[in-house]
Design a protein around this motif. Structure first.
Motif, PDB file in Angstrom:
ATOM      1  N   HIS A  29       0.834  -1.207   0.000  1.00  0.00           N
ATOM      2  CA  HIS A  29       0.000   0.000   0.000  1.00  0.00           C
ATOM      3  C   HIS A  29       0.870   1.259   0.000  1.00  0.00           C
ATOM      4  O   HIS A  29       1.988   1.252   0.495  1.00  0.00           O
ATOM      5  N   TRP A  30       0.312   2.355  -0.517  1.00  0.00           N
ATOM      6  CA  TRP A  30       1.010   3.646  -0.486  1.00  0.00           C
ATOM      7  C   TRP A  30       1.024   4.196   0.932  1.00  0.00           C
ATOM      8  O   TRP A  30       1.967   4.858   1.339  1.00  0.00           O
ATOM      9  N   GLY A  31      -0.030   3.980   1.671  1.00  0.00           N
ATOM     10  CA  GLY A  31      -0.114   4.467   3.037  1.00  0.00           C
ATOM     11  C   GLY A  31      -0.651   5.883   3.107  1.00  0.00           C
ATOM     12  O   GLY A  31      -0.939   6.517   2.094  1.00  0.00           O
ATOM     13  N   ARG A  32      -0.753   6.383   4.322  1.00  0.00           N
ATOM     14  CA  ARG A  32      -1.224   7.746   4.555  1.00  0.00           C
ATOM     15  C   ARG A  32      -0.129   8.508   5.284  1.00  0.00           C
ATOM     16  O   ARG A  32       0.438   8.010   6.253  1.00  0.00           O
ATOM     17  N   SER A  33       0.143   9.731   4.824  1.00  0.00           N
ATOM     18  CA  SER A  33       1.177  10.572   5.434  1.00  0.00           C
ATOM     19  C   SER A  33       0.559  11.560   6.398  1.00  0.00           C
ATOM     20  O   SER A  33      -0.515  12.112   6.142  1.00  0.00           O
TER      21      SER A  33
END
Length: 175
Positions: A135-139
């Motif tokens: 996953h790209w993820g959340r920043s």
């Protein structure tokens, strides 16, 4: 003769397995089923916030917003701004998956630095959390997290996903 012997053994094994399945209670014969699929990133909500009074500890959670169970990596992927590498899991290892029930939430925490006065400390302008490495993820920025103007980082460690926030706190050293 060799060919017949090789064919006869698998046939005997198959017949024995079939006999066991037919005599096993129905609950055992059909146990297991299909394992849950991997969680799709859009189906997840990721949240993060520094622990009150502990700006070097960030707590985070992932929630499965779907009506079906799914799995994420056992250890979240936590990275810091443009710095190389990710937080290491505590305890070591962590390959495998963690099952998120339908509507369920899992919790983890990361200690970004052991000693904020450490001269080796690096500074990051964000922390990115992904439930799975694919996953790209959340920043999250430092203001959003509550860590000050930047996130101090040196030898960060993260917990595995846990069923409660308190369990993640205990592993990272908060009580």
């Amino acid at each position: 003769m060799r060919i017949r012997a090789a064919i006869a053994v698998p046939a005997a094994v198959s017949a024995a397995a079939a006999a066991l399945l037919l005599t096993a209670p129905q609950s055992q014969a059909a146990a297991g089923g299909e394992p849950p699929a991997r969680c799709a990133e859009p189906a997840l909500t990721v949240r993060a916030k520094a622990a009150t009074g502990h700006p070097t500890v960030v707590r985070f959670s992932v929630t499965n917003r779907t009506a079906r169970a799914c799995v994420v990596d056992r250890v979240p992927t936590v990275t810091f701004g443009d710095l190389d590498g990710a937080a290491l899991p505590v305890p070591e290892g962590g390959t495998g998956t963690y099952r998120l029930a339908a509507g369920g939430t899992a919790y983890a925490a990361v200690r970004t630095i052991g000693d904020p006065a450490d001269p080796e400390a690096r500074r990051a302008d964000s922390v990115t959390v992904a439930a799975s490495a694919a996953h790209w993820g959340r920043s999250f920025g430092p203001g959003e997290l509550g860590t000050g103007r930047q996130v101090l980082v040196w030898e960060p460690v993260t917990t595995w996903w846990q069923p409660t926030a308190q369990a993640a706190d205990r592993i990272i050293g908060l009580d």
